[in-house]
Design a protein around this motif. Structure first.
Motif, PDB file in Angstrom:
ATOM      1  N   TYR A   1       0.845  -1.201   0.000  1.00 25.19           N
ATOM      2  CA  TYR A   1       0.000   0.000   0.000  1.00 25.19           C
ATOM      3  C   TYR A   1       0.882   1.254   0.000  1.00 25.19           C
ATOM      4  N   PRO A   2       0.688   2.162  -0.952  1.00 26.99           N
ATOM      5  CA  PRO A   2       1.618   3.288  -1.111  1.00 26.99           C
ATOM      6  C   PRO A   2       1.630   4.303   0.025  1.00 26.99           C
ATOM      7  N   ASP A   3       0.661   4.249   0.935  1.00 30.15           N
ATOM      8  CA  ASP A   3       0.681   5.191   2.048  1.00 30.15           C
ATOM      9  C   ASP A   3       1.473   4.682   3.247  1.00 30.15           C
ATOM     10  N   TYR A   4       1.946   3.442   3.222  1.00 31.23           N
ATOM     11  CA  TYR A   4       2.772   2.953   4.324  1.00 31.23           C
ATOM     12  C   TYR A   4       4.015   3.823   4.554  1.00 31.23           C
ATOM     13  N   PRO A   5       4.712   4.279   3.503  1.00 33.37           N
ATOM     14  CA  PRO A   5       5.960   5.022   3.747  1.00 33.37           C
ATOM     15  C   PRO A   5       5.777   6.362   4.467  1.00 33.37           C
ATOM     16  N   SER A   6       4.571   6.908   4.476  1.00 35.52           N
ATOM     17  CA  SER A   6       4.388   8.254   5.040  1.00 35.52           C
ATOM     18  C   SER A   6       4.740   8.303   6.519  1.00 35.52           C
ATOM     19  N   GLY A   7       4.246   7.344   7.287  1.00 30.52           N
ATOM     20  CA  GLY A   7       4.554   7.335   8.712  1.00 30.52           C
ATOM     21  C   GLY A   7       6.021   7.109   8.984  1.00 30.52           C
ATOM     22  N   VAL A   8       6.651   6.273   8.165  1.00 35.16           N
ATOM     23  CA  VAL A   8       8.086   6.021   8.307  1.00 35.16           C
ATOM     24  C   VAL A   8       8.866   7.318   8.096  1.00 35.16           C
ATOM     25  N   ALA A   9       8.460   8.092   7.089  1.00 34.40           N
ATOM     26  CA  ALA A   9       9.135   9.360   6.816  1.00 34.40           C
ATOM     27  C   ALA A   9       8.965  10.336   7.970  1.00 34.40           C
ATOM     28  N   LEU A  10       7.755  10.446   8.500  1.00 36.95           N
ATOM     29  CA  LEU A  10       7.513  11.393   9.595  1.00 36.95           C
ATOM     30  C   LEU A  10       8.243  10.979  10.867  1.00 36.95           C
ATOM     31  N   ALA A  11       8.445   9.679  11.041  1.00 36.62           N
ATOM     32  CA  ALA A  11       9.186   9.192  12.209  1.00 36.62           C
ATOM     33  C   ALA A  11      10.690   9.308  12.018  1.00 36.62           C
ATOM     34  N   ALA A  12      11.130   9.745  10.824  1.00 40.45           N
ATOM     35  CA  ALA A  12      12.557   9.831  10.483  1.00 40.45           C
ATOM     36  C   ALA A  12      13.232   8.477  10.580  1.00 40.45           C
ATOM     37  N   ALA A  13      12.450   7.420  10.356  1.00 42.07           N
ATOM     38  CA  ALA A  13      13.002   6.069  10.342  1.00 42.07           C
ATOM     39  C   ALA A  13      13.475   5.731   8.931  1.00 42.07           C
ATOM     40  N   ARG A  14      14.074   4.576   8.787  1.00 44.69           N
ATOM     41  CA  ARG A  14      14.629   4.151   7.508  1.00 44.69           C
ATOM     42  C   ARG A  14      13.723   3.094   6.894  1.00 44.69           C
ATOM     43  N   LEU A  15      13.220   3.372   5.698  1.00 41.36           N
ATOM     44  CA  LEU A  15      12.341   2.440   5.001  1.00 41.36           C
ATOM     45  C   LEU A  15      13.186   1.348   4.348  1.00 41.36           C
ATOM     46  N   VAL A  16      12.844   0.106   4.651  1.00 35.57           N
ATOM     47  CA  VAL A  16      13.502  -1.038   4.027  1.00 35.57           C
ATOM     48  C   VAL A  16      12.436  -1.876   3.321  1.00 35.57           C
ATOM     49  N   PRO A  17      12.512  -1.999   1.991  1.00 31.88           N
ATOM     50  CA  PRO A  17      11.522  -2.823   1.290  1.00 31.88           C
ATOM     51  C   PRO A  17      11.635  -4.291   1.695  1.00 31.88           C
ATOM     52  N   LEU A  18      10.500  -4.891   1.969  1.00 27.01           N
ATOM     53  CA  LEU A  18      10.410  -6.314   2.273  1.00 27.01           C
ATOM     54  C   LEU A  18       9.781  -6.985   1.055  1.00 27.01           C
ATOM     55  N   ARG A  19      10.614  -7.589   0.232  1.00 28.94           N
ATOM     56  CA  ARG A  19      10.141  -8.115  -1.045  1.00 28.94           C
ATOM     57  C   ARG A  19       9.143  -9.249  -0.834  1.00 28.94           C
ATOM     58  N   LEU A  20       8.005  -9.139  -1.505  1.00 30.05           N
ATOM     59  CA  LEU A  20       7.043 -10.227  -1.549  1.00 30.05           C
ATOM     60  C   LEU A  20       7.356 -11.053  -2.794  1.00 30.05           C
ATOM     61  N   ASP A  21       7.532 -12.337  -2.596  1.00 32.12           N
ATOM     62  CA  ASP A  21       8.028 -13.208  -3.655  1.00 32.12           C
ATOM     63  C   ASP A  21       6.862 -13.864  -4.397  1.00 32.12           C
ATOM     64  N   PRO A  22       6.660 -13.550  -5.680  1.00 31.72           N
ATOM     65  CA  PRO A  22       5.565 -14.183  -6.427  1.00 31.72           C
ATOM     66  C   PRO A  22       5.698 -15.694  -6.508  1.00 31.72           C
ATOM     67  N   ALA A  23       6.934 -16.203  -6.420  1.00 31.50           N
ATOM     68  CA  ALA A  23       7.151 -17.648  -6.504  1.00 31.50           C
ATOM     69  C   ALA A  23       6.631 -18.388  -5.284  1.00 31.50           C
ATOM     70  N   THR A  24       6.423 -17.677  -4.172  1.00 32.57           N
ATOM     71  CA  THR A  24       5.917 -18.303  -2.942  1.00 32.57           C
ATOM     72  C   THR A  24       4.550 -17.736  -2.564  1.00 32.57           C
ATOM     73  N   GLY A  25       3.778 -17.302  -3.552  1.00 26.67           N
ATOM     74  CA  GLY A  25       2.450 -16.764  -3.277  1.00 26.67           C
ATOM     75  C   GLY A  25       2.471 -15.385  -2.668  1.00 26.67           C
ATOM     76  N   TRP A  26       3.516 -14.602  -3.010  1.00 24.82           N
ATOM     77  CA  TRP A  26       3.684 -13.242  -2.490  1.00 24.82           C
ATOM     78  C   TRP A  26       3.871 -13.247  -0.970  1.00 24.82           C
ATOM     79  N   ALA A  27       4.694 -14.203  -0.513  1.00 26.32           N
ATOM     80  CA  ALA A  27       5.109 -14.243   0.889  1.00 26.32           C
ATOM     81  C   ALA A  27       6.333 -13.368   1.087  1.00 26.32           C
ATOM     82  N   PRO A  28       6.541 -12.788   2.274  1.00 28.10           N
ATOM     83  CA  PRO A  28       7.719 -11.950   2.520  1.00 28.10           C
ATOM     84  C   PRO A  28       9.005 -12.763   2.480  1.00 28.10           C
ATOM     85  N   ALA A  29      10.028 -12.187   1.863  1.00 28.63           N
ATOM     86  CA  ALA A  29      11.342 -12.838   1.789  1.00 28.63           C
ATOM     87  C   ALA A  29      12.167 -12.390   3.002  1.00 28.63           C
TER      88      ALA A  29
END
Length: 381
Positions: free
Chosen positions: A128-156
């Motif tokens: 969801y594209p609005d997830y990064p907004s809170g991370v930015a306001l918290a001055a935290a570091r956004l790290v993408p958690l890749r969802l793998d299509p080969a495993t049914g879009w499970a987090p890697a």
């Protein structure tokens, strides 16, 4: 006046604002009327008894004073009862339920109560594209958690460094991937949280909109979940109350208390009549929930049947009110917009892993969907 605070400059471009502007621009061009299958706005509102309760409650004298900052006790009890009877999860309504003015607000506030400056927050990619907004306001570091299509879009999770992770956001049924949680995902997330001391935030907005005989699956039903995380429940999708701005964060009493503390300082409760209507939705007849779910499933079936006659690979839609579609070679969302006059949500807007995909909305009228499918079938060949 001093320059505006840097936190505002850290905010990403608002994806949906940009998408709507692009669609509006294309709609003004000459050609066939544009069909918008890109928006995720419920097309049917709440059942009549919920609207009636709002009307009556708004006329009551007590509605116009400040409500309890932490929500009506009866409302917290109603959501706890739903979790017990529908999701097989026990909640303490006094310590494990926070009432929020919509879960989009909670996304931002949770980042601020979980993450320190510079710590990492893992966000699903695609997500969801609005997830990064809170991370930015918290001055935290956004790290993408890749969802793998080969495993049914499970987090890697195995691709992620485990140092200084403050929080992990998950979302099943997924927006935009339209899958339910693959087997073992919630247990894996809990193990990751235990190893890293991270908090888990599960976005359960589409939890009741599942297809093919599936039962809704709450993250909190997994053993150990309440010790490490919370779940967000939205009244927008289950009951069609999208504009009413009412939702819940439930689970870990520590995280719920942090969120309540922030809200004590930031706002003075939610309009009492809206809360009363929420109680009516949660405790009244539930036939509208099944009607809504089955309507989206029937539309999903129609999309799958229509696109099955084209060169498109079978699309994904196990839940939510979306279809996640891998675009055929040579076709882009922009080409569909300009040449076929059909708007879809480009997959790259949901993260790098979404490139080459598109999200189609089922939250449209049957007529709109049929007209859009006619054009997509022609475009996909």
């Amino acid at each position: 006046m001093r320059p505006r605070p840097a936190r505002l400059d850290r905010l990403p471009q608002q994806y949906f604002t940009a998408l709507l502007a692009r669609v509006a621009e294309a709609a003004r061009a000459e050609g066939e009327p544009l069909i918008d299958l890109g928006r995720g706005n419920p097309e049917v509102g709440p059942p009549q008894h919920v609207i009636d309760r709002l009307t009556i409650a708004a006329a009551e004298e007590r509605a116009h004073g400040y409500p309890p900052f932490r929500g009506l006790p009866e409302l917290r009890q109603a959501i706890a009862e739903r979790y017990r009877t529908v999701y097989d999860v026990e909640l303490d309504p006094d310590t494990e339920v926070a009432v929020v003015p919509g879960t989009k607000t909670a996304l931002v506030e949770l980042a601020m109560v979980l993450a320190e400056r510079g710590s990492s927050v893992l966000l699903p990619d695609p997500g969801y594209p609005d997830y990064p907004s809170g991370v930015a306001l918290a001055a935290a570091r956004l790290v993408p958690l890749r969802l793998d299509p080969a495993t049914g879009w499970a987090p890697a999770f195995d691709e992620i460094r485990r140092d200084d992770v403050a929080a992990v956001y998950l979302n099943y049924p997924s927006n935009p991937c339209a899958v339910v949680a693959p087997p073992g995902v919630f247990s894996a997330a809990i193990r990751f949280a235990e190893e890293t001391q991270a908090a888990i935030v599960h976005d359960f907005a589409y939890g009741d909109l599942v297809f093919d005989g599936r039962d809704p699956e709450s993250f909190l039903a997994t053993p150990g979940a309440k010790a490490v995380g919370v779940e967000m429940f939205s009244m927008s999708k289950t009951y069609g109350m999208a504009g009413w701005r009412l939702g819940f964060v439930v689970g870990s009493s520590e995280i719920v208390e942090r969120l309540n503390l922030l809200q004590d300082h930031a706002r003075a409760g939610i309009f009492t009549a809206v809360q009363e209507a929420g109680i009516a939705a949660l405790t009244g007849p539930q036939d509208s929930v099944e009607q809504r779910r089955s309507r989206y499933e029937a539309r999903r079936d129609r999309v799958v049947a229509a696109l099955g006659e084209t060169r498109v690979r079978p699309p994904v839609s196990e839940g939510s009110f979306y279809v996640w579609l891998e675009l055929p070679e040579g076709v882009t969302a922009e080409r569909l917009l300009l040449e076929s006059r059909v708007a879809v949500a480009p997959g790259e807007g949901f993260g790098a892993t979404g490139a080459g995909w598109a999200r189609l909305s089922l939250a449209v009228t049957d007529e709109q969907l049929e007209r859009g499918l006619e054009r997509l079938v022609r475009a996909f060949g």
